[in-house]
Scaffold this motif. Structure first.
Motif, PDB file in Angstrom:
ATOM      1  N   GLY A 112      22.674  -1.485  79.985  1.00 20.60           N
ATOM      2  CA  GLY A 112      23.935  -0.741  79.936  1.00 20.60           C
ATOM      3  C   GLY A 112      23.632   0.747  79.839  1.00 20.60           C
ATOM      4  N   LEU A 113      24.678   1.545  79.657  1.00 16.29           N
ATOM      5  CA  LEU A 113      24.485   2.991  79.520  1.00 16.29           C
ATOM      6  C   LEU A 113      25.337   3.496  78.351  1.00 16.29           C
ATOM      7  N   TYR A 114      24.715   4.248  77.472  1.00 14.06           N
ATOM      8  CA  TYR A 114      25.350   4.606  76.201  1.00 14.06           C
ATOM      9  C   TYR A 114      25.134   6.077  75.850  1.00 14.06           C
ATOM     10  N   VAL A 132      18.190   9.059  88.338  1.00 15.99           N
ATOM     11  CA  VAL A 132      17.300   8.112  87.656  1.00 15.99           C
ATOM     12  C   VAL A 132      17.069   8.612  86.230  1.00 15.99           C
ATOM     13  N   ALA A 133      16.575   7.724  85.372  1.00 20.11           N
ATOM     14  CA  ALA A 133      16.314   8.107  83.986  1.00 20.11           C
ATOM     15  C   ALA A 133      15.158   9.111  83.942  1.00 20.11           C
ATOM     16  N   PRO A 134      15.321  10.212  83.192  1.00 17.98           N
ATOM     17  CA  PRO A 134      14.271  11.239  83.121  1.00 17.98           C
ATOM     18  C   PRO A 134      13.085  10.799  82.250  1.00 17.98           C
ATOM     19  N   ASN A 152      11.932  11.192  79.277  1.00 15.86           N
ATOM     20  CA  ASN A 152      12.062  10.732  77.880  1.00 15.86           C
ATOM     21  C   ASN A 152      12.624   9.317  77.751  1.00 15.86           C
ATOM     22  N   ALA A 153      13.128   8.762  78.862  1.00 16.42           N
ATOM     23  CA  ALA A 153      13.675   7.397  78.797  1.00 16.42           C
ATOM     24  C   ALA A 153      12.538   6.386  78.876  1.00 16.42           C
ATOM     25  N   PRO A 154      12.587   5.310  78.074  1.00 19.39           N
ATOM     26  CA  PRO A 154      11.522   4.292  78.142  1.00 19.39           C
ATOM     27  C   PRO A 154      11.415   3.670  79.526  1.00 19.39           C
ATOM     28  N   ALA A 214      18.190   1.146  68.837  1.00 22.47           N
ATOM     29  CA  ALA A 214      18.247   2.248  69.812  1.00 22.47           C
ATOM     30  C   ALA A 214      16.850   2.845  69.880  1.00 22.47           C
ATOM     31  N   CYS A 215      16.307   2.901  71.099  1.00 18.50           N
ATOM     32  CA  CYS A 215      14.945   3.382  71.290  1.00 18.50           C
ATOM     33  C   CYS A 215      15.009   4.860  71.700  1.00 18.50           C
ATOM     34  N   CYS A 216      14.572   5.738  70.816  1.00 16.48           N
ATOM     35  CA  CYS A 216      14.784   7.177  71.006  1.00 16.48           C
ATOM     36  C   CYS A 216      13.443   7.926  71.060  1.00 16.48           C
ATOM     37  N   ASN A 227      24.970  15.842  67.622  1.00 15.76           N
ATOM     38  CA  ASN A 227      24.310  15.851  68.929  1.00 15.76           C
ATOM     39  C   ASN A 227      24.150  14.416  69.424  1.00 15.76           C
ATOM     40  N   GLY A 228      23.946  14.290  70.732  1.00 17.37           N
ATOM     41  CA  GLY A 228      23.765  12.955  71.278  1.00 17.37           C
ATOM     42  C   GLY A 228      22.935  12.969  72.538  1.00 17.37           C
ATOM     43  N   TYR A 229      22.465  11.798  72.932  1.00 18.46           N
ATOM     44  CA  TYR A 229      21.686  11.655  74.169  1.00 18.46           C
ATOM     45  C   TYR A 229      22.131  10.395  74.886  1.00 18.46           C
ATOM     46  N   ILE A 230      21.833  10.359  76.188  1.00 13.39           N
ATOM     47  CA  ILE A 230      22.133   9.153  76.972  1.00 13.39           C
ATOM     48  C   ILE A 230      20.995   8.175  76.783  1.00 13.39           C
ATOM     49  N   SER A 231      21.360   6.898  76.613  1.00 18.00           N
ATOM     50  CA  SER A 231      20.329   5.873  76.470  1.00 18.00           C
ATOM     51  C   SER A 231      20.712   4.627  77.258  1.00 18.00           C
ATOM     52  N   ASN A 232      19.693   4.009  77.859  1.00 19.23           N
ATOM     53  CA  ASN A 232      19.941   2.676  78.417  1.00 19.23           C
ATOM     54  C   ASN A 232      19.156   1.635  77.615  1.00 19.23           C
ATOM     55  N   SER A 233      18.467   2.105  76.557  1.00 15.56           N
ATOM     56  CA  SER A 233      17.734   1.126  75.754  1.00 15.56           C
ATOM     57  C   SER A 233      18.372   0.982  74.381  1.00 15.56           C
ATOM     58  N   VAL A 234      19.580   0.426  74.405  1.00 12.48           N
ATOM     59  CA  VAL A 234      20.314   0.063  73.185  1.00 12.48           C
ATOM     60  C   VAL A 234      20.660  -1.401  73.342  1.00 12.48           C
ATOM     61  N   ASP A 287      10.600  13.285  70.999  1.00 14.51           N
ATOM     62  CA  ASP A 287      10.921  14.683  71.340  1.00 14.51           C
ATOM     63  C   ASP A 287      12.424  14.924  71.456  1.00 14.51           C
ATOM     64  N   ASN A 288      13.218  13.870  71.498  1.00 12.50           N
ATOM     65  CA  ASN A 288      14.672  14.079  71.590  1.00 12.50           C
ATOM     66  C   ASN A 288      15.153  14.757  70.310  1.00 12.50           C
ATOM     67  N   TYR A 289      15.997  15.747  70.485  1.00 14.25           N
ATOM     68  CA  TYR A 289      16.555  16.445  69.322  1.00 14.25           C
ATOM     69  C   TYR A 289      17.330  15.447  68.455  1.00 14.25           C
TER      70      TYR A 289
HETATM   71  C1  LIG Z   1      20.102   7.076  82.483  1.00 14.04           C
HETATM   72  C2  LIG Z   1      19.369   7.669  81.316  1.00 14.04           C
HETATM   73  C3  LIG Z   1      18.802   6.829  80.372  1.00 14.04           C
HETATM   74  C4  LIG Z   1      18.105   7.358  79.292  1.00 14.04           C
HETATM   75  N1  LIG Z   1      17.610   6.517  78.341  1.00 14.04           N
HETATM   76  C5  LIG Z   1      16.963   7.031  77.262  1.00 14.04           C
HETATM   77  C6  LIG Z   1      16.532   6.173  76.217  1.00 14.04           C
HETATM   78  O1  LIG Z   1      16.786   4.975  76.211  1.00 14.04           O
HETATM   79  N2  LIG Z   1      15.825   6.728  75.195  1.00 14.04           N
HETATM   80  C7  LIG Z   1      15.565   8.065  75.133  1.00 14.04           C
HETATM   81  O2  LIG Z   1      14.932   8.504  74.174  1.00 14.04           O
HETATM   82  N3  LIG Z   1      15.996   8.912  76.103  1.00 14.04           N
HETATM   83  C8  LIG Z   1      16.696   8.418  77.148  1.00 14.04           C
HETATM   84  N4  LIG Z   1      17.166   9.258  78.119  1.00 14.04           N
HETATM   85  C9  LIG Z   1      16.798  10.687  78.056  1.00 14.04           C
HETATM   86  C10 LIG Z   1      17.637  11.487  77.070  1.00 14.04           C
HETATM   87  O3  LIG Z   1      19.013  11.222  77.232  1.00 14.04           O
HETATM   88  C11 LIG Z   1      17.348  12.974  77.326  1.00 14.04           C
HETATM   89  O4  LIG Z   1      15.975  13.226  77.097  1.00 14.04           O
HETATM   90  C12 LIG Z   1      18.208  13.922  76.503  1.00 14.04           C
HETATM   91  O5  LIG Z   1      18.153  15.189  77.101  1.00 14.04           O
HETATM   92  C13 LIG Z   1      17.787  14.045  75.054  1.00 14.04           C
HETATM   93  O6  LIG Z   1      18.720  14.881  74.414  1.00 14.04           O
HETATM   94  P1  LIG Z   1      18.478  15.546  72.991  1.00 14.04           P
HETATM   95  O7  LIG Z   1      17.156  16.255  73.040  1.00 14.04           O
HETATM   96  O8  LIG Z   1      19.636  16.494  72.814  1.00 14.04           O
HETATM   97  O9  LIG Z   1      18.481  14.452  71.975  1.00 14.04           O
HETATM   98  C14 LIG Z   1      17.931   8.755  79.169  1.00 14.04           C
HETATM   99  C15 LIG Z   1      18.548   9.609  80.107  1.00 14.04           C
HETATM  100  C16 LIG Z   1      19.268   9.077  81.167  1.00 14.04           C
HETATM  101  C17 LIG Z   1      19.928   9.994  82.144  1.00 14.04           C
END
Ligand SMILES: Cc1cc2nc3c(=O)[nH]c(=O)nc-3n(C[C@H](O)[C@H](O)[C@H](O)COP(=O)(O)O)c2cc1C
Length: 225
Positions: A13-15, A159-161, A163-165, A45-47, A26-33, A50-52
């Motif tokens: 999914g996408l979260y 595509v996932a950048p 930092n995404a697993p 949630a796999c973060c 703050n928040g980030y996009i994740s597909n690993s939840v 380096d994510n803020y």
């Molecule tokens: C489709 C998609 C999936 C992502 N999945 C993850 C994830 O599961 N885990 C993760 O750490 N980063 C994931 N990312 C990368 C973070 O969202 C990205 O590095 C973000 O800029 C981090 O923001 P922050 O530094 O403000 O926390 C994903 C990004 C995208 C676009």
């Protein structure tokens, strides 16, 4: 042998995963939840370290998960998924609610949300897996299905950048010397397409220090398509 094509056949999914409070969230996009247990209800949630957001979850001990619907706005995904909140207020201009722990919960393009308290942190190398006990959930839109990662790739050309697993490292050239016959060039880091027919400057004439407008990748990270 590891065939990376097998990874591409996994479904996600996408979260938007958020943390913090009313002063700084703050928040980030994740597909690993994903849900890890039913009793008690727990989410993982796999973060990336380096994510803020990772630092904020670590500090506050809570996070929210907003489940995106299948027509989620590209601008919302770009905002949360391809830039760090360290120097940008990603929650500005967003519809945000606050959970019982004070955690921000994003409501834009969202069908349901979950608020969690961190009960365990698992260091998995590049990432921390935050296991959260579910405190509260709400369905806010039952008309639309959830977005899947595969739909996101197809519909949004992204595509996932790194930092995404699930990021897949596509080899990039030292310099993009190959010319595209279609006039289109794609970023290997995020999937953004630079289309000469829609831009004032052809890709070939962009300076070498030009960067991808979505994820900040180098010009040499683009490939002709
Ligand atoms: C489709 C998609 C999936 C992502 N999945 C993850 C994830 O599961 N885990 C993760 O750490 N980063 C994931 N990312 C990368 C973070 O969202 C990205 O590095 C973000 O800029 C981090 O923001 P922050 O530094 O403000 O926390 C994903 C990004 C995208 C676009």
């Amino acid at each position: 042998m590891i065939d990376i094509e097998a990874f591409k056949r996994m479904s996600y999914g996408l979260y938007i995963v958020c943390s913090g409070n009313q002063d700084k969230g703050n928040g980030y996009i994740s597909n690993s939840v994903f849900q890890v247990t039913a009793k008690p209800a727990q989410i993982a949630a796999c973060c990336h370290k380096d994510n803020y957001t990772s630092k904020i979850i670590d500090k506050t001990g809570s996070y929210s998960v907003s489940i995106l619907h299948n027509e989620a706005e590209t601008s919302v995904i770009d905002k949360f998924g391809y830039q760090s909140g360290e120097n940008v207020d990603k929650l500005q201009g967003m519809r945000v609610e606050y959970g019982g722990t004070g955690v921000p919960i994003v409501l834009n393009s969202v069908i349901a949300w979950i608020e969690c308290k961190v009960v365990k942190k698992v260091d998995v190398g590049t990432h921390i897996m935050f296991i959260g006990e579910v405190l509260q959930t709400e369905v806010i839109n039952d008309q639309k299905p959830a977005m899947t990662y595969n739909e996101f790739k197809e519909k949004k050309n992204r595509v996932a950048p790194p930092n995404a697993p699930t990021h897949i490292d596509e080899p990039s050239e030292e310099e993009t010397t190959e010319k595209s016959s279609s006039g289109k060039y794609q970023c290997t880091q995020c999937g953004f397409i630079y289309d000469n027919s829609e831009e004032d400057t052809p890709f070939e004439d962009l300076p070498e220090d030009w960067t991808c407008p979505v994820c900040g990748a180098k010009k040499s990270d683009f490939k002709p398509i």
